[in-house]
Design an enzyme around this catalytic site. Sequence first.
Site, PDB file in Angstrom:
ATOM      1  N   TYR A   1       2.606   0.422  -8.491  1.00 38.46           N
ATOM      2  CA  TYR A   1       1.347  -1.194  -7.982  1.00 38.46           C
ATOM      3  C   TYR A   1       1.064  -1.783  -8.404  1.00 38.46           C
ATOM      4  O   TYR A   1       0.604  -2.915  -8.712  1.00 38.46           O
ATOM      5  CB  TYR A   1       0.229   0.402  -8.553  1.00 38.46           C
TER       6      TYR A   1
ATOM      7  N   THR B   1       7.212   1.008   0.376  1.00 40.46           N
ATOM      8  CA  THR B   1       5.969   0.776  -1.018  1.00 40.46           C
ATOM      9  C   THR B   1       4.831   2.118  -1.521  1.00 40.46           C
ATOM     10  O   THR B   1       4.711   3.087  -1.241  1.00 40.46           O
ATOM     11  CB  THR B   1       4.146   0.008   0.042  1.00 40.46           C
ATOM     12  N   ASP B   2       4.343   1.687  -2.438  1.00 38.95           N
ATOM     13  CA  ASP B   2       3.685   2.888  -3.313  1.00 38.95           C
ATOM     14  C   ASP B   2       1.831   3.242  -2.167  1.00 38.95           C
ATOM     15  O   ASP B   2       2.186   2.627  -1.497  1.00 38.95           O
ATOM     16  CB  ASP B   2       3.673   2.611  -4.498  1.00 38.95           C
ATOM     17  N   TRP B   3       1.249   4.174  -2.783  1.00 33.44           N
ATOM     18  CA  TRP B   3       0.461   4.381  -1.485  1.00 33.44           C
ATOM     19  C   TRP B   3      -0.907   3.553  -1.875  1.00 33.44           C
ATOM     20  O   TRP B   3      -1.063   3.389  -2.966  1.00 33.44           O
ATOM     21  CB  TRP B   3       0.401   6.295  -1.425  1.00 33.44           C
TER      22      TRP B   3
END
Length: 634
Positions: free
Chosen positions: A300, A336-338
């Site tokens: 992030y 991608t991260d969440w």
Amino acid sequence: MRIDCTVASLTALASGCQALSTRPYVPRGHSLSRRDDSAPIYRDASYCIDERVDDLLARMTIEEKAGQLFHTRLMDGPLDDEGSGNNAHNSTSNMIGEKHMTHFNLASDITNATETAEFINRIQELALQTRLGIPVTVSTDPRHSFTENVGTGFKAGVFSQWPESIGLAALRDPYVVRKFAEVAKEEYIAVGIRAALHPQVDLSTEPRWARISNTWGENSTLTSELLVEYIKGFQGDKLGPQSVKTVTKHFPGGGPVENGEDSHFAYGKNQTYPGNNLEEHLKPFKAAIAAGATEIMPYYSRPIGTEYEPVAFSFNKRIVTELLRNELGFEGIVLTDWGLITDGYIAGQYMPARAWGVENLTELERAARILDAGCDQFGGEERPELIVQLVQEGTVSEDRIDVSVRRLLREKFVLGLFDNPFVDPESAGRVVGNDYFVRLGREAQRRSYTLLSNNEDIVPLKKIEQSTKFYIEGFNASFIESWNYTVVDSPEEADYALLRYNAPYEPRPGGFEANMHAGSLAFNDTEKARQAKIYSTVPTIVDIVMDRPAVIPEIIEQAKAVFASYGSDSNAFLDVVFGVSAPEGKLPFDLPSSMEAVEAQMEDVPFDTRNPVFKFGHGLSYANPCASSSSKCS
């Protein structure tokens, strides 16, 4: 020209061909009837994977392509359940049938392997009923240790239970890491999970960071050595039908977060390099790529004070395309991260989209920026309509979408999901948590213990009378009583004290944030004074659960013996204390001497705290260690 994959089987991996290695499991009442002479090429296993991908991609609408670019949570339960309130979400039926999504992260505890296998089979049945019948890829965060946090991992439950990754690092045994990964792979496959949202190969150079327990410490060489065994254990030498794919994270290394604050949260969005040491954090990713990593997840954070634009890594083209793809040569999937596009809730806590540095962009603009950066798939999102709109408006070309969809579809074919999407629920019940797997996990728990201090060789407690009395904290009296010893109510009554403490942290509010151990690494003065009374009253043996490198010089000085552990049950603790097993662990990080030293160190530089109490690699042995290879004492 069609290639006969029967003839070409010996060169399958090189040519993109892959024949089924096992007979597919077919649930009762279902037949894979699409496999006939009139079946399309993508349904015919005699064709090569690249041909099948080309055929399927050519048949897909933009809506169906867009659905492939999203990877969100899946909750065990009715397929039409939409939740309510802060937990409202699109139903599974809607996401598969209407949004054309086929990648899901199972975000529920698993308490029954057979039932979970049956549930995932129902998901695959639903997917096969869609126009193209694209199978689902089910992923999971780590599930084999002791951490329970819906955003980062789950307790083992019915799976075999092992130390956290930081404990495997303490053990420093590549064979054990490979064995763990092979066991976890078998248990995942048994229930239908084919993607591991791990390993986490960040270097823990900032001791205050809340996510250290899933790393392998702050040494890049050790991390690189162990992650190779980890990836090979899950994937094999080459990704295939018997593999669980891994997602290596968090590129370009999530460890050097400013002041140790995690970038799930706005106050922790910055990643800093005061030691100009980014290259050190890239070393594990280079090793992962060389080992066959097929998927990588950026973190992030946004870099500050560097040559890179201060925007979150998944929005950062110089990070994803120029550094990861062009410079490091990564050709796989970037997930991608969440939650980078849409505001939402985690564990009931409101969480704004982690679009750090581009908060001013609209949701549509965020999606476009992520694609332009070079990412293939949006984690934790279910917004394929955004992609459709971007293509229809001409902001993003369909050719660009095809690049990512091709990668994602190809992986499904390589994993064998188009030819064998189902699992055998009865077999799942036999495989998951079987006696052999459980025994391996328990042995690793015991061996990973690190003996930090042992005044007067007090441990192991092997020659004590049955009348010995113990004062305990941090675990249930029944564990001691099973050894036929007595538990008393106060230190004054005891012959020994046995204390198990979590590493210190500062509690944070919120359903999700409260589970992230952050802030100070030292006990407060009140707690120090309370503990000191115990240490001065009775010989005391302490176990600190080191999810972060605790600042505990006073405990080292006052207690008779101190252990560090990294995910273990109370039976393991007592086996080590009483000499049934011997501690073999070595510290996977330095133990700082003070919070002042922690605050003065540079976030991106390993081993950078002044005068640590113990250095990386410290770990004592018992005076008379057990001779057997399993470190068991007779």
